[in-house]
Design an enzyme around this catalytic site. Structure first.
Site, mmCIF file in Angstrom:
data_model
loop_
_atom_site.group_PDB
_atom_site.id
_atom_site.type_symbol
_atom_site.label_atom_id
_atom_site.label_comp_id
_atom_site.label_asym_id
_atom_site.label_seq_id
_atom_site.Cartn_x
_atom_site.Cartn_y
_atom_site.Cartn_z
ATOM 1 C CG PHE A 1 6.476 -1.728 -14.966
ATOM 2 C CD1 PHE A 1 5.740 -3.159 -14.257
ATOM 3 C CD2 PHE A 1 5.818 -0.748 -14.401
ATOM 4 C CE1 PHE A 1 4.825 -2.890 -13.759
ATOM 5 C CE2 PHE A 1 4.704 -0.649 -13.984
ATOM 6 C CZ PHE A 1 3.996 -1.887 -13.324
ATOM 7 C CG ASP B 1 0.237 7.665 -3.367
ATOM 8 O OD1 ASP B 1 -0.302 6.633 -3.771
ATOM 9 O OD2 ASP B 1 1.524 7.518 -3.287
ATOM 10 C CG ASP C 1 5.315 8.808 -2.366
ATOM 11 O OD1 ASP C 1 4.459 8.400 -3.006
ATOM 12 O OD2 ASP C 1 6.638 7.945 -1.979
ATOM 13 C CB THR D 1 -3.941 2.944 -3.560
ATOM 14 O OG1 THR D 1 -2.729 2.228 -3.884
ATOM 15 C CG2 THR D 1 -5.075 1.999 -3.316
ATOM 16 N N GLY D 2 -2.785 2.853 -6.512
ATOM 17 C CA GLY D 2 -2.480 2.079 -7.685
ATOM 18 C C GLY D 2 -2.669 0.566 -7.470
ATOM 19 N NE ARG E 1 4.327 -2.937 -3.768
ATOM 20 C CZ ARG E 1 4.012 -1.710 -4.207
ATOM 21 N NH1 ARG E 1 3.050 -1.076 -3.409
ATOM 22 N NH2 ARG E 1 4.345 -1.224 -5.327
ATOM 23 C CG ASN F 1 1.694 7.425 -8.621
ATOM 24 O OD1 ASN F 1 2.468 8.220 -7.909
ATOM 25 N ND2 ASN F 1 1.096 6.472 -8.202
#
Lengths: 977, 347
Positions: A626, A475, A894, A764-765, A684, A897
């Protein structure tokens, strides 16, 4: 006294609500719990006479029955909360179906009587013990007694005894902790005419009891909050016992229940789901006496084991107790995996059993032949002496005919050769693994200083698989990066402000607010851009100034952060600590505070923001949380100037879809450019937008929102629809860039792993640009690599891009041998490939025939980066590799997800970091930092595998040597005749 | 002033860090948990490998040669007599001959000494196809009974030769004692009789500790079926050396047992006459009986196996050492990679 009797000693108060009975009979699967609230039916509670505030019981029961009929879901549980002045709270009553559990927990497995049979049964479920037992029983037959009868029983008895002793001790400890736990006491609303909260041991608490928690008290059961000391109904809980997270979470009592204090009388029915394991979900609604329905969600429930913090008291009604509580339902261990070595060993063992059988057959056949050949000589043969002459009558001495003798010889051979099947090896392996786990947990190289966590072995049986890992699926957030966000830069109104410099506490640049004679300041300092700060202060009425103010107001308001005021040694100074579940939001609120928009107070109804020194109250009219489909959140704020505004923040691709592109096109363009720059820096990004709501719009929304949020079923979907309806035609305010810091030692670790021939895939998201930039910063990607990017939105496009990629791969690999030959010395002449694929394309690839091609390409690439992937897709990618190769896969992550991926991989590793403990709960091993993978895989894994393999081989060799010596001796002796 | 401030600060820091240490879960450092204990693992470098092989070769080959030559010096004289000692007319039914107590079992054999044999000359009898190791045979004895007089009745393990038909205990009980070898030999050379010393043919420990000096044979060979020799009921078991030798059961179906010693030298080509009482029944199961005369050396009797084994292993090691030296001289990298392969295979 009588009331007490009514509560404790009367096991069967009559049905409190008559209307229930027929409906429950119709549906016996219902849990129906009630607080006998109604005196007219409750003969056993004499103190309930003369209840002034009681409605007609008939009416109420009819309403209850009706509500039960409304309930479409068979799997509901009904909790009746009845408590009126002067009414006793009778004991919680079981429904007609399966009743709810009492609050007593029982983790012990055995009682004194059941210990021996149950423990023996448990132990003999292991094949090894059964094998031992069979051999020992064979040894008891006088004809077979190869070894002494007692001696053959001894080892088995010893092992059984030691294991039983260990089990008994563990069970004793469990019983003791159960007793301690069950005898803790909490305040429960008493049944007397003057209802008071009286201490009551946990084991007597029943579903439906009203419990009062004081500060720092743990909750005795899962309970729905009714009211708290906070006038707005907020209670803060720490869920360390449940999921290991140490930040405070806010829970809310509903406004409707808040008004009445429990002593005051409160009656209602809660309909909730059946007990389930989902810690993060809860659906229920509360039906008040007036027939009003209030929806209850996960934010209204306090789970067993959570501690109340920063709140003087909270009152709640128990909905799940004892073994039905979510924490108890979750207490089972991680799913067990079987090590590859062991699977292989089992195969070998099977082979050995065949071998053993063959040896026994050879021995008994030869014996049979010998007997047949010497059939006539047996009687006089000095060393055989078939007959016994000692008695008067002649009889055979230990001779039962050839067939029987051969069979006995066969059984004897089984006993003699028993060691060929290395059953004891399984026990030795357990011991070795225990030792390895000890070495791994005690290794100072695997200890994380910052989180004070040791390495943890959660699964004991796959230690040696750590040495065979070929693929690592990692992740990104929280694993490669720290998940500690830092606000770096912002673009407001199309202007980029990224000239921030590090703040120093001496500098007056940081912001504090004045409350009375005290100074409050945010706990964390954020670097500010002087130009932007100047614009905010002096901009006043200019268009840019307004836009910037709106922007920071949005940052301060559009979140779920709770400010906590902390004392400092200096009595005049206090720190504002922002607690929340999302680190992004924390970073944004700290940033807003640094620019002078300080969130000071949050209740469930309003927030107080200090806007550049001026304290203002904003009503929070609605909040759309969210979710991963919308990828944005929004709040609806009633401003002090009576306007209603919608603030939305979210991921850029989801936001640009709902932004009104007809105005401010140049700002949108500029923002997009800035966003691109930010994400290429590895930041981000979040886009912030707003919209003023008209009166009618707001009212429409409000009714839809109320309806959606009280629905029991499909509430999430309904709320999502409401949110999507209102989040449109937004006016763009700006965007933020937050830096996601890399964890210590990540680039070096990735380099070491790559040198060891392990392929590292990052799933990764995050969006593609961010993923690529993080890939560069952690040295996963290098400039020499050729990137293959697959980014398609349809099946056909996917097929085509896969084919192109395949062609390119082939071309490059054809080229590379030449390149290699020309630069043999360097050895790096091969063109290295990196595959970057996003979640949208994976939708069309995974689970279809295209995944073969994807695997073909991916296996040619050195690096694979998957971005924007959903949790299940992560598992899908792991499965893609796992099912097509023999190589071992490892998944590390971690967050929640990553759970599916961790469970899918051969070895799952959880990082105990910021995002809670779910990944750790699902993992086989847990540790504090990504870089620990290097010592874990390359040192411990290597040793574990090598040592275990050596031990198994040695054991096989030893057994074979032992048995074959006996076997050949038998053959040799037989050959001679 | 300054120093004071410094010291308070310092002490604060110390208490802080000690508190942190108390709370810290950091594993305590020890060489054991860090797996850093001193260890040594021989590296298979060409030097070590070659010298080890060479050393083994150099040590083993002389040992092998010495034991082979010792074995060569042993003079052995073997005579199979079971077939020839049955009179010509009874050879069709040997069983009847041996079972009949009336027939004359005396048999005279003439043997030529092949080489000079120096005393003491060991006299063995050798049985073939006699399974003294058979399970039901091996277990049929009572060590307690052999040891002490008081355990006379402990015959449970002795079946089917535990008690007589009347239930009296047999001493010594069991199949092993029952089947005691009963051929006898008397030797003469040049018509002068050769004395066979039958003292000290059993192990001293057996005589002292396993067979009681107060245990006398009782009810022995009194059953319906005679297995072998009878015992003199007036001599205690600890003095019955033939029995003690016999009771030490052999591991293989072909075995030799010491009969006695001839304590004079025998010259080459000397003719020895042996008078055999051919009593023991091996005809029922096709066994062979042999008489063996043998000298001894420091490795025992005549046995080439030990010498050959030493020579083979030593020669192989020397050969490998030579091979590795050659390889090391001509292609050192090859050798190192080979050894490395061996190393990784071994681990």
């Amino acid at each position: 006294m009588a009331a007490n009797l009514g509560l404790f000693s009367d096991p069967s108060p009559p049905p409190p609500i008559s209307g229930h009975v027929p409906s429950s009979r119709r549906r016996p699967s219902h849990d129906r719990i009630s607080f006998a609230p109604d005196s007219s039916h409750s003969a056993s509670s004499p103190s309930a006479l003369g209840v002034p505030a009681r409605h007609g019981s008939r009416a109420e029961s009819e309403r209850l029955a009706a509500s039960q009929r409304d309930l479409p879901d068979e799997d509901a549980r009904l909790v009746v909360v009845g408590d009126a002045p002067g009414t006793a709270e009778a004991a919680a009553r079981l429904g007609l179906g399966v009743g709810p559990a009492g609050n007593a927990v029982r983790t012990g497995k055995y009682s004194v009587l059941s210990f021996l049979p149950r423990n023996l049964f448990e132990q003999f479920r292991r094949v090894a013990y059964v094998y031992f037992l069979v051999i020992a029983v064979l040894n008891q037959l006088p004809q077979l007694a190869v070894f002494g009868r007692g001696a053959s029983l001894l080892p088995l008895a010893f092992v059984l005894f030691v294991t039983a002793l260990k089990d008994a001790y563990e069970d004793f400890r469990r019983h003791r902790s159960d007793r301690l736990e069950n005898n803790r006491s909490s305040l429960v609303l008493g049944p007397s005419p003057l209802p008071r909260f009286l201490p009551k041991p946990w084991k007597r608490i029943r579903v439906g009891d009203v419990v009062k928690l004081l500060a720092d008290d743990p909750a005795p059961a899962d309970m729905v909050l009714l009211s708290t000391s906070d006038p707005t109904g907020v209670a803060y809980v720490r869920t360390t016992n449940l999921d290991g997270e140490s930040n405070l979470k806010s829970r809310y009592a509903k406004q409707e229940t808040l008004a009445r204090t429990p002593e005051d009388g409160f009656a209602g029915v809660i309909r909730c789901e059946r007990p389930n394991r989902n810690i993060y979900g809860f659906h229920a609604n509360l039906e008040l006496r007036g027939g009003r329905r209030v929806s209850l969600g996960p934010s209204n429930i306090v789970l067993r084991g959570c501690e109340l913090k920063n709140t003087a008291w909270a009152v709640g009604v128990v909905v799940y107790a004892g073994k039905d509580t979510k924490v108890m339902l979750n207490s089972s261990g991680a799913p067990s995996k079987r090590s590859r070595l062991e699977t292989r060993m089992n195969r070998e063992t099977l082979f050995l059993s065949v071998f053993l059988l063959a040896m026994c057959l050879i021995v008994c056949t030869l014996n049979g032949i010998w007997l047949v050949v010497h059939q006539n000589e047996l009687e006089l043969m000095q060393f055989f002496r078939k007959r016994d002459y000692s008695g008067g009558d002649e009889k055979n001495y230990n001779y039962y005919g050839i067939a029987m003798t051969v069979f006995i010889i066969f059984l004897m051979a089984v006993i003699v050769f028993q060691i060929m099947i290395p059953i004891s090896l399984y026990i030795s392996m357990e011991l070795v693994r225990l030792g390895q786990a000890y070495f791994m947990t005690r290794d100072t190289n695997l200890y994380d200083e910052s989180s004070n966590l040791r390495f943890q072995c959660r699964a004991l049986n796959i230690n040696e698989d750590l040495g065979q890992i070929k693929y690592i699926f990692s992740d990104k957030t929280g694993t490669l990066t720290e998940n500690k966000m830092e606000f770096q830069c912002a673009t407001v109104g199309g202007v980029d402000y990224s000239g921030g410099k590090a703040p120093s506490p001496i500098e007056t640049g940081f912001y504090s607010i004045v409350v009375g004679d005290q100074f409050w300041r945010p706990k964390m300092l954020v670097k500010t851009d002087p130009e932007l700060a100047k614009l905010l202060r002096n901009g006043g009425e200019t268009e840019e100034g307004k836009c910037a103010r709106e922007f920071f107001l949005a940052l301060a308001a559009c979140n779920t952060i709770v400010p906590l005021i902390l004392e400092t040694p200096d009595p005049k100074q206090k720190l504002i600590d922002y607690q929340g579940e999302s680190p992004d939001e924390q970073a944004l609120v700290y940033a807003a505070a640094a620019y002078g928009f300080v969130l000071v107070e949050r209740t469930s109804g309003y927030i107080v923001i200090d806007v550049l020194g001026d304290r203002q109250r904003f009503d929070v009219l609605g909040l759309h949380e969210f979710d991963s489909d919308r990828k944005r959140m929004s709040v609806i704020i009633g401003c002090p100037d009576k306007t209603v505004k919608l603030y939305v923040k979210g991921a850029d691709n989801s936001m640009f879809g709902v932004i009104d592109k007809s105005i401010n096109l140049d700002i949108i363009r500029a923002t997009e450019t800035h966003l691109h720059n930010y994400s290429s820096l590895g930041l981000r990004t979040l886009v912030v937008g707003t919209r003023k709501l008209s009166r009618t719009e707001f009212e429409e929304w409000q009714s839809a929102y109320e309806k959606a949020s009280t629905a029991l079923l499909g509430r999430a979907g309904l709320l999502r629809t409401v949110a999507t309806d209102i989040e449109r035609n937004l006016h763009i305010l700006g965007a933020t860039g937050i830096e996601d810091k890399l964890q210590k030692g990540v680039p070096e670790a990735i380099e070491s792993l790559r040198q060891a021939g392990i392929k590292v895939w990052v799933l990764t998201g995050d969006k593609q640009e961010t993923a690529i930039s993080i890939g560069y910063s952690c040295k996963l990607l290098t400039r020499e690599m050729t990137q293959i990017i697959i980014n398609s939105y349809s099946r056909e496009a996917c097929r085509k891009s896969l084919e192109d990629a395949m062609a390119m791969c082939n071309k490059l690999t054809e080229l590379s041998p030449m390149a290699q030959s020309s630069t043999t010395a360097a050895g790096s002449g091969r063109i290295r490939l990196a595959l970057i694929i996003d979640g949208n394309s994976l939708v069309y690839i995974l689970e279809t025939d295209l995944q073969e091609e994807l695997f073909g390409i991916a296996s040619k690439c050195d690096v694979v980066l998957c971005c924007r992937v959903a949790p299940l897709q992560k598992a899908g990618i792991v499965a893609l590799v796992k099912h097509r190769t023999d190589d071992m896969t490892l998944a590390i992550g971690d967050g929640a997800n990553d759970v599916s991926m961790i469970q899918m991989a051969d070895v799952g590793i959880g990082i105990s970091g910021q995002e809670g403990r779910q990944a750790v709960m699902a993992s086989d091993f847990s540790m504090g930092q990504f870089r620990f993978l290097v010592p874990l895989l390359l040192v411990h894994g290597h040793w574990n595998y090598q040592r275990m393999g050596y031990m198994i081989l040695y054991n096989f060799y030893k057994n074979a040597a032992f048995v074959l010596v006996l076997f050949w001796y038998m053959q040799l002796v037989h050959e001679d005749k | 002033m300054n120093s004071k401030a410094g010291s308070t600060f310092g002490s604060d820091g110390a208490t802080d860090s000690s508190a942190a240490r108390r709370n810290s879960k950091k594993p305590k450092y020890s060489k054991f948990t860090q797996q850093e204990l001193p260890a040594c693992k021989p590296l298979l470098t060409p030097g070590i490998v070659i010298s080890t092989f060479a050393l083994i070769g150099i040590i083993f080959i002389p040992i092998g040669l010495a034991s082979l030559s010792a074995s060569e010096h042993v003079v052995e004289l073997v005579d199979r007599y079971d077939a020839d000692c049955v009179p010509q007319h009874l050879r069709d039914d040997k069983l009847a001959f041996i079972q009949n107590s009336q027939t004359n079992k005396t048999c005279t054999r003439r043997l030529i000494v092949p080489k000079q044999m120096s005393s003491p000359i060991q006299v063995y009898y050798q049985l073939d196809n006699f399974y003294q190791n058979h399970r039901r045979y091996v277990k049929s004895r009572s060590d307690k009974q052999l040891k002490s007089k008081s355990s006379e009745r402990e015959t449970k393990t002795c079946e089917p030769e535990g008690t007589t038909g009347d239930g009296l205990a047999i001493v010594p009980c069991g199949l092993i004692a029952w089947s005691l070898f009963n051929d006898t030999y008397s030797f003469s050379a040049n018509s002068k009789s050769l004395q066979v010393n039958k003292k000290d043919i059993a192990w001293q420990s057996d005589k002292k500790h396993k067979f009681g000096s107060d245990v006398y044979p009782k009810n022995f060979q009194s059953g319906g079926l005679i297995g072998g020799a009878s015992l003199n009921a007036s001599i205690p078991l600890s003095e019955q050396e033939d029995l003690i030798v016999w009771m030490r059961t052999a591991a293989l179906p072909t075995f030799r047992k010491l009969y006695g010693r001839i304590e004079v030298d025998l010259e080459a080509n000397e003719e020895i006459t042996v008078v055999i009482q051919n009593n023991y029944n091996t005809y029922s199961f096709g066994g062979k009986k042999k008489l063996v005369l043998s000298t001894t050396s420091w490795i025992g009797g005549k046995n080439n196996f030990l010498g050959v084994a030493y020579l083979t292993v030593g020669g192989l090691c020397l050969f490998l050492a030579m091979g590795f030296i050659l390889l090391y001289v001509f292609k050192p990298s090859n050798l190192i990679s080979w050894l490395y392969c061996g190393l990784s295979l071994r681990l």
